[in-house]
Scaffold this active site. Sequence first.
Site, PDB file in Angstrom:
ATOM      1  N   LEU A  13       0.842  -1.206   0.000  1.00  9.64           N
ATOM      2  CA  LEU A  13       0.000   0.000   0.000  1.00  9.64           C
ATOM      3  C   LEU A  13       0.869   1.246   0.000  1.00  9.64           C
ATOM      4  O   LEU A  13       1.128   1.842   1.047  1.00  9.64           O
ATOM      5  CB  LEU A  13      -0.907   0.002   1.246  1.00  9.64           C
ATOM      6  CG  LEU A  13      -2.270  -0.639   1.038  1.00  9.64           C
ATOM      7  CD1 LEU A  13      -2.135  -2.140   1.042  1.00  9.64           C
ATOM      8  CD2 LEU A  13      -3.238  -0.188   2.098  1.00  9.64           C
ATOM      9  N   GLU A  50       1.457   4.409  -2.811  1.00  5.21           N
ATOM     10  CA  GLU A  50       1.183   4.923  -4.161  1.00  5.21           C
ATOM     11  C   GLU A  50       2.437   5.410  -4.859  1.00  5.21           C
ATOM     12  O   GLU A  50       2.635   5.181  -6.054  1.00  5.21           O
ATOM     13  CB  GLU A  50       0.133   6.035  -4.112  1.00  5.21           C
ATOM     14  CG  GLU A  50      -1.298   5.533  -3.928  1.00  5.21           C
ATOM     15  CD  GLU A  50      -1.596   5.076  -2.507  1.00  5.21           C
ATOM     16  OE1 GLU A  50      -0.812   5.395  -1.587  1.00  5.21           O
ATOM     17  OE2 GLU A  50      -2.631   4.406  -2.310  1.00  5.21           O
ATOM     18  N   PHE A  89      -6.239   9.342  -3.615  1.00  4.38           N
ATOM     19  CA  PHE A  89      -5.045   8.634  -3.153  1.00  4.38           C
ATOM     20  C   PHE A  89      -3.855   8.844  -4.084  1.00  4.38           C
ATOM     21  O   PHE A  89      -2.782   8.285  -3.871  1.00  4.38           O
ATOM     22  CB  PHE A  89      -5.303   7.118  -3.051  1.00  4.38           C
ATOM     23  CG  PHE A  89      -6.457   6.719  -2.175  1.00  4.38           C
ATOM     24  CD1 PHE A  89      -7.104   7.636  -1.351  1.00  4.38           C
ATOM     25  CD2 PHE A  89      -6.902   5.411  -2.156  1.00  4.38           C
ATOM     26  CE1 PHE A  89      -8.175   7.259  -0.549  1.00  4.38           C
ATOM     27  CE2 PHE A  89      -7.961   5.022  -1.357  1.00  4.38           C
ATOM     28  CZ  PHE A  89      -8.606   5.943  -0.560  1.00  4.38           C
ATOM     29  N   HIS A 126     -12.599  10.104  -1.800  1.00  2.00           N
ATOM     30  CA  HIS A 126     -13.004   9.045  -2.728  1.00  2.00           C
ATOM     31  C   HIS A 126     -13.825   9.588  -3.900  1.00  2.00           C
ATOM     32  O   HIS A 126     -14.444   8.817  -4.612  1.00  2.00           O
ATOM     33  CB  HIS A 126     -13.849   7.987  -2.000  1.00  2.00           C
ATOM     34  CG  HIS A 126     -13.072   7.100  -1.085  1.00  2.00           C
ATOM     35  ND1 HIS A 126     -12.477   7.559   0.057  1.00  2.00           N
ATOM     36  CD2 HIS A 126     -12.784   5.775  -1.148  1.00  2.00           C
ATOM     37  CE1 HIS A 126     -11.863   6.547   0.672  1.00  2.00           C
ATOM     38  NE2 HIS A 126     -12.033   5.466  -0.046  1.00  2.00           N
TER      39      HIS A 126
END
Lengths: 327, 365
Positions: A60, A62, A88, A131
């Site tokens: 995890l 990016e 993200f 999101h």
Amino acid sequence: MTTTTLSFGAALNAGLRRALEHDRKVVIMGEDVGRLGGVFRVTDTLQKDFGDNRVIDTPLAESGIIGAAFGMALRGYRPVCEIQFDGFVYPAFDQIVSQVAKIHYRTQGRVTAPLTIRIPYGGGIGAVEHHSESPEAYFAHTAGLRVVTPSNPADAFHMIQQSVASDDPVIFFEPKRRYWDKADFDVDAEPDLPLHRARVAREGTDATIVAYGSVVPTALSAAAVADDEGHSLEVIDLRSLSPIDFDTIEQSVRKTGRLVVAHEASTFAGLGAEIAARISERCFYQLDAPVLRVGGFDVPYPPAKLESHHLPDADRLLDAVDRSLAA
Amino acid sequence: MVDTIAYPVQLIQPDGRRVFRPDYTSLVRDIGPDQLRDLYEDLVVARRMDVEAVALQRQGELGLWAPLLGQEAAQVGSARALRPDDYAFISYREHAVAYCRGVDPGVMTRMWRGCAHFAWDPSSVNVTNPAIVVGSQGLHATGYAMGAHLDGAEIATIAYFGDGATSQGDIAEALGFSMSFNAPVVFFCQNNQFAISEPVHLQSPVPIAQRAAGYGMPAVRVDGNDVLAVLAVTRQATQRAREGSGPTFIEAVTYRMGPHTTSDDPTRYRAAAETEVWKARDPIDRIRRLLDREDLLDDVFLARVQATADDVAARLRSGTVEAPDPAPLDLFEHVYSTDHPLIDEEREQYAAYLAGFAGIEEALS
């Protein structure tokens, strides 16, 4: 002729499958893309069928995903990275804009970075913070990147394959509230357009609406309503946000004399500003009204209970069209 | 088993005496008199090249330069452990690494002069152009190594970075990724004690090599001013990579004798006394003392080294001052690998604008 009914998400999956079959150097990497098939199931079954060396579940991280993919590209691979949600992508921003975007220029063409970076973007699904964002302007502002967003399953299917085949890095925005839209199309037909071209989604004569990604279906419903009210709207689906196909927009505005640009992203310094400025330069004497913009407000993406106010809907588009026609 | 974090690997003492470490001495058993002399030559050439570039900056021929003074052994020792098909991902101070990999000294300054963002074709020497954003290259090296691993290639990838870069998330993410995928990569940290003005203890309260333990990665601390020890530990790490045993972290403990760049003033943040301590550990003096003890210094050899160093410096100088300025319209080249209407439009407009001056210049001349 193989007409198939596919949802937007399934069309992306089919396009990625073709890309993996076509070139063994294509690899998919990201968080949860393997056994889970991605949180939106866009990579469903791909790891099962192509193995975990081709569809790679990553830690995890990016920046790690993009930086490592960039290194793999230097080794001759064509990585397709998934960033799980729009909000993200920022930890990877440095790798994208400082490394991926610039390597071709920096090395005077000796090194390419054929990465495709898939980012589900935009709101309308009632999600929590981070999101539902629309960060496209950050990337469109960065020289060296191509930025695209399909608005329908057929484009999703073809454009993802065109993006993977591109030697330039492509930021591929997927309008997440359209993942479940369905359409019939021929999966064996050649794509109608090259990746950088806009498409006239509906012809009209009184005003032009330019939209992209999630807002294209909204613009088409607005045009249908306007039609009932006696106004003929032309709708252009931009598809490519960098480069922008100004020729297609110009051609339309020369015909209609009026332009409304619509997107989910905040209006200030958004893509609409760029389109308004360029079209004002190109069509100053053909415009019967100032170019108008309809976008998200200049606020952080709001909580889900407020997003219907923030996102441009058909009524807000029609209101802008009315103001344009009244000018 | 010696604790190589607490007691950095050393094979040559500052006075030139050898240190016998069976585990590491065996890794450089093939380094006989000729190879020792070659290493010495590399160190001298690296310093000479660097001195020349600093002079060129002072003379206005370079906009900036990041001197490697003091770090010659860390760079030469590690670079000489690499094979031609290994791949090095460097930062902006690794001039000696580039030299050892075969980069033409005549192009080495191109970026610093402002002629281009690049100096050499990376694939021609398997060395990237320098990374400027510190730490970003750790991930690139990891990804390259992941690709090599998938290809079944028995090569090592090495990422060079400084102590400051270990505070960056990208290095942390690279350590994590490389362990997850057993990537054949060597993380080579030159701990030169300073990130511009910030001392290393601000980056880490513990030896930097210790950080690797949290990722389950083997780590070694080496005397970075000891070219033989650096060669040994890097050989061990690259061998581990090539045979599929995964990544290794090396912390080469060294010292940046000069400024961070030619724009920096180290007297503002460090004491002269400290620099003096490190002068006594000078990497070139050290191998020279070893050669002297072993009776390997003679005038013919020293003259040869001097001639090579002067020749490399001359090539660096002439390559710099003779580098042609790029043409104005080069501005628009290679932004994309395929046509891009916006760039094409701007190139065309600017070309027309520039062409507008042609008549004026003619009329004035």
